[in-house]
Write a protein that holds these residues in place. Structure first.
Motif, mmCIF file in Angstrom:
data_model
loop_
_atom_site.group_PDB
_atom_site.id
_atom_site.type_symbol
_atom_site.label_atom_id
_atom_site.label_comp_id
_atom_site.label_asym_id
_atom_site.label_seq_id
_atom_site.Cartn_x
_atom_site.Cartn_y
_atom_site.Cartn_z
ATOM 1 N N LEU A 47 32.899 33.956 45.871
ATOM 2 C CA LEU A 47 32.478 33.998 44.469
ATOM 3 C C LEU A 47 33.563 33.339 43.640
ATOM 4 O O LEU A 47 34.736 33.413 43.986
ATOM 5 C CB LEU A 47 32.301 35.446 43.984
ATOM 6 C CG LEU A 47 31.255 36.275 44.700
ATOM 7 C CD1 LEU A 47 31.367 37.735 44.274
ATOM 8 C CD2 LEU A 47 29.871 35.758 44.382
ATOM 9 N N TYR A 48 33.178 32.722 42.548
ATOM 10 C CA TYR A 48 34.144 32.086 41.664
ATOM 11 C C TYR A 48 34.085 32.799 40.321
ATOM 12 O O TYR A 48 33.102 32.687 39.595
ATOM 13 C CB TYR A 48 33.826 30.598 41.504
ATOM 14 C CG TYR A 48 34.862 29.861 40.697
ATOM 15 C CD1 TYR A 48 36.072 29.499 41.258
ATOM 16 C CD2 TYR A 48 34.630 29.563 39.362
ATOM 17 C CE1 TYR A 48 37.029 28.839 40.511
ATOM 18 C CE2 TYR A 48 35.576 28.902 38.608
ATOM 19 C CZ TYR A 48 36.776 28.541 39.193
ATOM 20 O OH TYR A 48 37.726 27.903 38.456
ATOM 21 N N PRO A 49 35.134 33.564 39.972
ATOM 22 C CA PRO A 49 35.092 34.325 38.726
ATOM 23 C C PRO A 49 35.197 33.432 37.498
ATOM 24 O O PRO A 49 35.934 32.444 37.488
ATOM 25 C CB PRO A 49 36.294 35.253 38.830
ATOM 26 C CG PRO A 49 37.214 34.598 39.792
ATOM 27 C CD PRO A 49 36.360 33.794 40.726
ATOM 28 N N MET A 50 34.469 33.801 36.463
ATOM 29 C CA MET A 50 34.492 33.051 35.208
ATOM 30 C C MET A 50 35.464 33.668 34.210
ATOM 31 O O MET A 50 35.798 33.062 33.210
ATOM 32 C CB MET A 50 33.090 33.017 34.597
ATOM 33 C CG MET A 50 32.064 32.340 35.489
ATOM 34 S SD MET A 50 32.455 30.643 35.905
ATOM 35 C CE MET A 50 32.201 29.871 34.343
ATOM 36 N N ASP A 51 35.895 34.888 34.467
ATOM 37 C CA ASP A 51 36.859 35.540 33.590
ATOM 38 C C ASP A 51 37.784 36.395 34.458
ATOM 39 O O ASP A 51 37.620 36.469 35.667
ATOM 40 C CB ASP A 51 36.151 36.405 32.543
ATOM 41 C CG ASP A 51 35.342 37.540 33.162
ATOM 42 O OD1 ASP A 51 35.196 37.588 34.398
ATOM 43 O OD2 ASP A 51 34.860 38.384 32.407
ATOM 44 N N GLY A 52 38.747 37.040 33.837
ATOM 45 C CA GLY A 52 39.658 37.884 34.593
ATOM 46 C C GLY A 52 40.671 37.062 35.356
ATOM 47 O O GLY A 52 40.993 35.933 34.992
ATOM 48 N N ARG A 53 41.154 37.608 36.438
ATOM 49 C CA ARG A 53 42.177 36.932 37.234
ATOM 50 C C ARG A 53 41.899 37.133 38.713
ATOM 51 O O ARG A 53 41.139 38.022 39.100
ATOM 52 C CB ARG A 53 43.561 37.460 36.875
ATOM 53 C CG ARG A 53 43.718 38.940 37.029
ATOM 54 C CD ARG A 53 45.007 39.436 36.368
ATOM 55 N NE ARG A 53 44.937 40.865 36.152
ATOM 56 C CZ ARG A 53 45.620 41.765 36.852
ATOM 57 N NH1 ARG A 53 46.454 41.371 37.796
ATOM 58 N NH2 ARG A 53 45.486 43.046 36.615
ATOM 59 N N VAL A 54 42.502 36.286 39.542
ATOM 60 C CA VAL A 54 42.402 36.407 40.992
ATOM 61 C C VAL A 54 43.753 36.884 41.506
ATOM 62 O O VAL A 54 44.792 36.321 41.167
ATOM 63 C CB VAL A 54 42.019 35.057 41.653
ATOM 64 C CG1 VAL A 54 42.039 35.184 43.171
ATOM 65 C CG2 VAL A 54 40.659 34.608 41.160
ATOM 66 N N VAL A 55 43.724 37.936 42.323
ATOM 67 C CA VAL A 55 44.928 38.503 42.907
ATOM 68 C C VAL A 55 44.809 38.373 44.424
ATOM 69 O O VAL A 55 43.770 38.701 44.999
ATOM 70 C CB VAL A 55 45.086 39.998 42.515
ATOM 71 C CG1 VAL A 55 46.288 40.616 43.206
ATOM 72 C CG2 VAL A 55 45.184 40.142 41.011
ATOM 73 N N LEU A 56 45.865 37.877 45.082
ATOM 74 C CA LEU A 56 45.916 37.782 46.536
ATOM 75 C C LEU A 56 46.861 38.856 47.058
ATOM 76 O O LEU A 56 48.035 38.897 46.673
ATOM 77 C CB LEU A 56 46.410 36.400 46.974
ATOM 78 C CG LEU A 56 45.540 35.227 46.550
ATOM 79 C CD1 LEU A 56 46.217 33.909 46.901
ATOM 80 C CD2 LEU A 56 44.169 35.311 47.199
ATOM 81 N N LEU A 57 46.340 39.719 47.931
ATOM 82 C CA LEU A 57 47.130 40.808 48.499
ATOM 83 C C LEU A 57 46.956 40.843 50.015
ATOM 84 O O LEU A 57 45.890 40.475 50.527
ATOM 85 C CB LEU A 57 46.666 42.156 47.935
ATOM 86 C CG LEU A 57 46.873 42.394 46.446
ATOM 87 C CD1 LEU A 57 46.186 43.691 46.026
ATOM 88 C CD2 LEU A 57 48.348 42.444 46.115
#
Length: 70
Positions: A47-57
């Protein structure tokens, strides 16, 4: 023919959306695998978010066993 292995991802991609004054929503959206030479990662987003942020953990033990993206 080259044998293909399914490796557990090195990182899990999460979309984090924090509404004003509300609790943050975390949604798993993909995964990343480290390159064989260790110089980087390949990121697969389902999925490609249009808002918010992406976190890699790093994955938790149960997520590492799944081996796939979101």
């Amino acid at each position: 023919m080259k044998k293909t292995e399914t490796k557990a991802p090195a990182l899990i991609a999460w979309h984090v959306r924090e509404p004003k004054g509300g609790k943050a929503f975390w949604t798993r959206i993909g995964a990343a695998w480290q390159h064989q030479n260790g110089d980087g990662h390949t990121l697969q987003l389902d999925l490609y978010p249009m808002d918010g942020r992406v976190v890699l953990l790093p994955p938790k033990a149960d997520e590492a066993m799944e081996g796939g993206a979101a």
